[in-house]
Design an enzyme around this catalytic site. Structure first.
Site: not given
Length: 819
Positions: A224-226, A228
Site C-alpha cells: 500500500s501507499d503509506w 493507503g
C-alpha cells in the site's frame, strides 16, 4: 523441489506469517529471529534515497534529476545508468527496496506531482521505466513502481474515485505497469491512494488479482501507499501483500481473527507471506543481519552522472539568432528568483537532504568568472514565506494545553518540522503540544509577512503579540502536508532592521484525516516590489546578455497539491518583459515541474526549460548555456499556449478537478498530444520538441513489413546525419496512425524512438522494431487487443508536430492479441 522460501513459510506460525504482511515501523518489516529471517527496509524514492529520516533533514543523500527531467532525456541507456547509481544510494541507507519509479501519466498540465513522473505518453513512460527498473534490480535492489493506478491528480487524492473506462486504462494508464511486470520483472508495486471506479485500489480484486496476477503473471509484492489501506479481509483477499507503514492498523491480531473467522483463508495468508519472502530473497534481505547504518556517501561518479543527466534533460525551446551557447567576454546579467537559489527537486515524499546545492549563479561563476556577472533578484516566486532560520528551542508536553513540566526539550535547526517518530522516545504523538521559541533579526526596516501552516493547530506570536493564527478555532483544511495541513495563514508586522525579535510558535496536535503525522512550517519574509524590478532592469540594461531565471519550486510542484494555474507565480512574467524591453539578448531559463504559459515568448531571444535537475543544477545549466554540454532534452509533455487548451479543461468539475468524490476521465484515450491533434489546438511547443546547437537531417525511410500479416511486426529504418559543426544528439520519434479504425483513435501515437549521438558530418542508419501492439487498440467488449485490417501510416519525426518522413503498411486480416 520445495524452495527455501516455501520451507520457511511453512515453518512459520500463522502469527509469524501475518507479521510479515505489515510494517513494523515507518520504513521496515519485522525480522523473525527464530527462523533467521532478516529485516526488510525500504526508502523513498524517485530522485534519490532519503533513508529512514524525516522528509526534512536526516542523513544527506545524492539528489538526482526529477522524473520529468529524466523523461525529457528520452534516453533509455541513461535511465539504466541512473537506476544502477540509485541502487548504490539505496544500499548506502541500509535499505533493500526503493519506492520508485513514479509512472503516472501527465493527464493534466497542473498536477502537482507531474515533476515526479516521466511523461504524458505511455510508450515513453514505459520505455524509460523498464530501463530504470532493470538498472536498479541488476544490483539486487528492488524497484517499487507506483502508483497503481489512476493517481493523475492530487486533489482529494486519498479518497477520490478515478472513473476511467477500461480502454483508456489498458491503452494508457496501465501500460507502464504492464511493461514493468512483463519486460522489466519489477519486484514490487505500490497501490495508489485513490479508488478506481468506486473501489480503493488497495482492495480492488479486478486490478490486483485479475489483471496483475492472472493476466500479467506477476509474482512480486504489492504494498500500500503509506496509510493507503483501509480494511483487513478485503485488502488481503484482493491481493495487497503489505500494509505500510507500521505499526499495523488493519492486520496483526485483526488479520489472525479474520482467518479464524473464515473471512481470509490460511492459504491466502501463506501466499501473501511467500510473496514477501520472495522479495526478501531477491534483495538479500532474507539473510541480511548486518547492523543498520545510514551513510552519506558523496560519490564523485554520482556527481558527474547527475551533472550530465541534468544537461541531457534540458530542453532548448527557442534560440533566435543562435544566441546560445554564450560566446565572447561580454558582461552577463544574472536575474530572477531562481538565479541564486538552487531549485533542485520538487516537494513531497521525493524530497531529501542533499549533499549540496549548486545554484545557477554558482555554476556561472565557475564557468565564466564572477567579474563578468552582475545580479538582481527582481522578484520572488515563493508560495510560502521562507522558513525561519537560526534554530528554535522546543518544549514538548504530553497534553494538548502546554500544562505541567515539559517531557522533552530539543533544538531544531529551522522553522519546519515533521513529527513521524516521538522526540526523545517519550513524546506521545497522539496527544501532545509543543512550544517553539526563536529569534529573528531583519536586515531591512519595513513590513514583513509572518506565515504559518500546519498539520495540527498553530499560532505565531512576535514579541508576545499574536500575528498569524491557525489555531483550533481558525484552522481550515488546505493543500499542504499531503492534504493533512491548512493553507498558509499570513499576518504582517512592521520590523526594524538590526533589532532582535522574539518569535514564539504554539502547536497542538490534531487528529489526522488519513496520514498519521503532525507537521509545522513557520516563515518570515519581506515582500519585494517595483524597486526590485527596476533594479533588475538597470542591471540588464548595462549587460551584453541578460539571463533571467524564473519558474516555480518545490512549494508549488509538490505531492498533495495541484496547481491553480500554469501562470508563473507572482510578478515573474512582468520581470521577464521588463528585462526583455531593455536587452534584446534576453535568455529565459525556466525551472518548473511542467508547462507554463509564456506571454512574453515573442519578446525574448532564447528559452531553456531546465526542470529540477538535482544537486548539480547550476553546473548542468551553466554547461548548457555556455555550450560545454548540448541541451539534450525533448519535451515529454506538450506545452499549451494557455491552461484552458489542456485535455482536462471542462465546465464539468467532475472531469477536473473532481466533484462529489469522483474525477471522471472523460477524455478517454485523448490525453496529451492526442488531445491537441483531435481538437485542432496548436500548442505553444509540441510533445517531443527540442532544439540543439547543431543541425540534423533524417532521411531515407524504409519499411520491412514482411512479418506484418503474420504476427504484426514492422521494422522502420531511417538515416540520421549531423549536418552541423558540433557534436550533438537527435531523437528519432516514430508515430503510428490508423485512420480507418472502427473506434475513435488518436491521429497518431508514439510507438518507437531512439536517441542518436553523432559528431559533425557523421551519419547512422537506425532501425526501430514495432510489434503488433503498436498497431492495436483494446476492444473492451471482447477483452482483447486487436489489429484491424486496413492501412497504417508510419511517420518518422522530430516531434509530434513535425510532418516528418511518411510510409504506409497494409493489413488484410484481423489479428487478435492476448492481454
Amino acid at each position: 523441489m520445495t524452495s527455501r522460501i516455501e520451507e520457511l513459510v511453512d515453518q512459520m506460525t500463522l502469527a509469524e506469517q501475518v507479521s510479515l504482511l505489515s510494517g513494523e515501523d515507518f520504513w521496515s518489516l519485522p525480522a523473525i529471529a527464530r527462523l533467521g529471517i532478516g529485516k526488510l527496509r525500504v526508502t523513498d524514492g524517485p530522485n534519490g534515497a532519503r533513508g529512514g529520516g524525516s522528509l526534512i533533514g536526516g542523513v544527506k543523500s545524492a539528489a538526482f534529476p526529477v522524473g520529468i527531467a529524466l523523461g525529457a532525456s528520452w534516453n533509455v541507456r541513461l535511465l539504466h545508468e541512473v537506476g544502477v547509481a540509485l541502487a548504490e544510494e539505496v544500499k548506502s541507507k541500509g535499505a533493500h527496496v526503493s519506492l520508485a519509479p513514479t509512472v503516472n501519466l501527465h493527464r493534466t498540465v497542473s498536477n502537482g506531482r507531474n515533476f515526479e513522473c516521466y511523461s504524458e505518453d505511455p510508450f515513453l513512460t514505459a520505455s524509460l521505466a523498464v530501463a530504470y527498473i532493470e538498472g536498479l534490480q541488476s544490483q539486487r535492489v528492488s524497484a517499487t513502481i507506483k502508483h497503481f493506478v489512476g493517481n493523475e491528480s492530487e486533489i482529494e487524492r486519498t479518497t477520490i474515485s478515478s472513473e476511467v473506462d477500461e480502454r483508456a486504462l489498458r491503452e494508457l494508464y496501465l501500460m507502464p505497469f504492464e511493461w514493468a511486470v512483463k519486460k522489466a520483472g519489477t519486484w514490487a508495486i505500490m497501490s495508489s491512494y485513490n479508488k478506481l471506479n468506486g473501489t480503493y485500489t488497495s482492495e480492488n480484486p479486478w486490478l490486483l488479482d485479475d489483471v496483475l496476477r492472472r493476466e500479467w503473471h506477476y509474482d512480486g509484492v504489492v504494498m500500500s501507499d503509506w496509510f493507503g489501506s483501509h480494511s483487513t479481509a478485503p485488502t488481503v483477499n484482493a491481493g495487497l501483500d503489505l500494509e505500510m507503514p507500521g505499526p499495523t492498523r488493519d492486520r496483526g491480531d485483526k488479520l489472525v481473527a479474520a482467518v479464524e473467522a473464515g473471512e481470509v483463508s490460511r492459504d491466502t495468508v501463506r501466499t501473501r507471506a511467500l510473496n514477501i519472502l520472495r522479495l526478501m530473497e531477491r534483495t538479500g534481505a532474507l539473510d541480511d543481519h548486518s547492523a543498520f547504518e545510514e551513510r552519506a556517501d558523496d560519490r564523485a561518479e554520482h556527481r558527474a552522472l547527475i551533472r550530465r543527466a541534468g544537461a541531457e534533460g534540458a530542453v532548448l525551446l527557442k534560440n533566435e539568432g543562435s544566441l546560445l551557447p554564450l560566446t565572447g567576454n561580454g558582461k552577463v546579467a544574472v536575474i530572477g528568483p531562481n538565479a541564486k537559489v538552487a531549485q533542485i527537486m520538487g516537494g513531497g515524499s521525493a524530497q531529501l537532504n542533499p549533499h549540496y546545492r549548486i545554484s545557477p549563479w554558482d555554476g556561472l561563476v565557475a564557468a565564466l568568472g564572477e567579474d563578468r556577472l552582475s545580479f538582481a533578484e527582481g522578484t520572488r516566486n515563493n508560495r510560502f514565506e521562507p522558513a525561519l532560520e537560526g534554530g528554535l528551542e522546543v518544549e514538548y508536553f504530553n497534553n494538548p494545553d502546554f500544562s505541567g513540566t515539559p517531557v522533552f526539550t530539543e533544538r531544531l535547526g529551522g522553522g519546519e518540522v515533521m513529527w513521524f517518530a516521538p522526540p526523545g522516545g517519550v513524546v506521545d504523538l497522539t496527544n501532545f503540544s509543543a512550544r517553539l521559541r526563536g529569534t529573528f533579526t531583519p536586515t531591512a526596516t519595513g513590513m514583513h509577512n509572518i506565515g504559518v501552516y500546519a498539520a495540527g493547530y498553530a499560532r505565531v506570536l512576535v514579541e508576545g503579540v499574536l500575528v498569524a493564527d491557525a489555531s483550533a478555532g481558525a484552522w481550515e483544511p488546505g493543500r499542504t502536508y499531503f492534504e493533512e495541513g491548512c493553507d498558509e495563514v499570513v499576518g504582517q508586522v512592521d520590523l526594524e532592521a538590526g533589532r532582535e525579535y522574539e518569535v514564539v510558535v504554539e502547536f497542538v496536535r490534531k487528529p489526522p484525516r488519513i496520514l498519521g503525522f503532525s507537521a509545522l512550517h513557520v516563515g518570515i519574509g519581506r515582500p519585494l516590489g517595483d524597486a526590485e524590478i527596476a533594479e533588475a532592469v538597470a542591471v540588464a540594461r548595462e549587460a551584453g546578455t541578460a539571463l533571467v531565471f524564473v519558474g516555480r519550486n518545490g512549494e508549488w510542484d509538490t505531492e498533495g497539491s495541484d496547481l491553480a494555474s500554469i501562470i508563473l507565480p507572482g510578478r515573474q512574467d512582468e520581470l521577464v518583459r521588463a528585462v526583455a524591453a531593455v536587452n534584446p539578448r534576453t535568455v529565459v531559463v525556466l525551472q518548473t515541474g511542467g508547462p507554463v504559459e509564456m506571454p512574453w515568448i515573442g519578446e525574448v531571444a532564447a528559452v531553456v526549460e531546465a526542470w529540477y535537475p538535482g544537486q548539480e543544477a547550476g553546473n548542468s545549466i551553466a554547461d548548457v548555456l555556455t555550450g560545454a554540454a548540448e541541451p539534450g532534452g525533448r519535451l515529454p509533455q506538450t506545452f499549451p499556449v494557455k491552461w484552458a487548451d489542456n485535455p482536462t479543461n471542462s465546465q464539468d468539475r467532475e472531469v477536473y478537478p473532481g466533484m462529489d468524490g469522483k474525477v471522471r476521465y472523460e477524455e478517454g484515450v485523448f490525453i496529451g498530444y492526442r488531445h491537441y491533434d483531435s481538437h485542432g489546438v496548436a500548442p505553444l511547443f509540441p510533445f517531443g520538441f527540442g532544439l540543439g546547437y547543431t543541425s540534423f537531417e533524417i532521411s531515407d525511410i524504409s519499411i520491412d513489413d514482411s512479418a506484418f500479416e503474420s504476427d504484426g511486426r514492422v521494422a522502420v529504418s531511417v538515416t540520421v546525419a549531423n549536418t552541423g559543426q558540433r557534436p550533438g544528439s537527435e531523437v528519432v520519434q516514430v508515430y503510428v496512425s490508423d485512420r480507418e479504425a472502427s473506434v475513435p483513435r488518436p491521429d497518431k501515437e508514439l510507438k518507437g524512438f531512439e536517441k542518436v549521438f553523432l559528431g559533425p558530418g557523421e551519419r547512422m542508419r537506425i532501425t526501430l522494431e514495432l510489434d503488433a501492439r503498436a498497431f492495436a487498440f483494446y476492444r473492451v467488449e471482447a477483452k482483447h487487443w486487436i489489429v484491424e485490417p486496413g492501412t497504417f501510416v508510419i511517420r518518422a519525426s522530430r516531434h509530434a508536430g513535425d510532418a516528418g518522413l511518411v510510409a504506409e503498411v497494409s493489413r488484410q486480416t484481423r489479428l487478435m492479441l492476448p492481454v
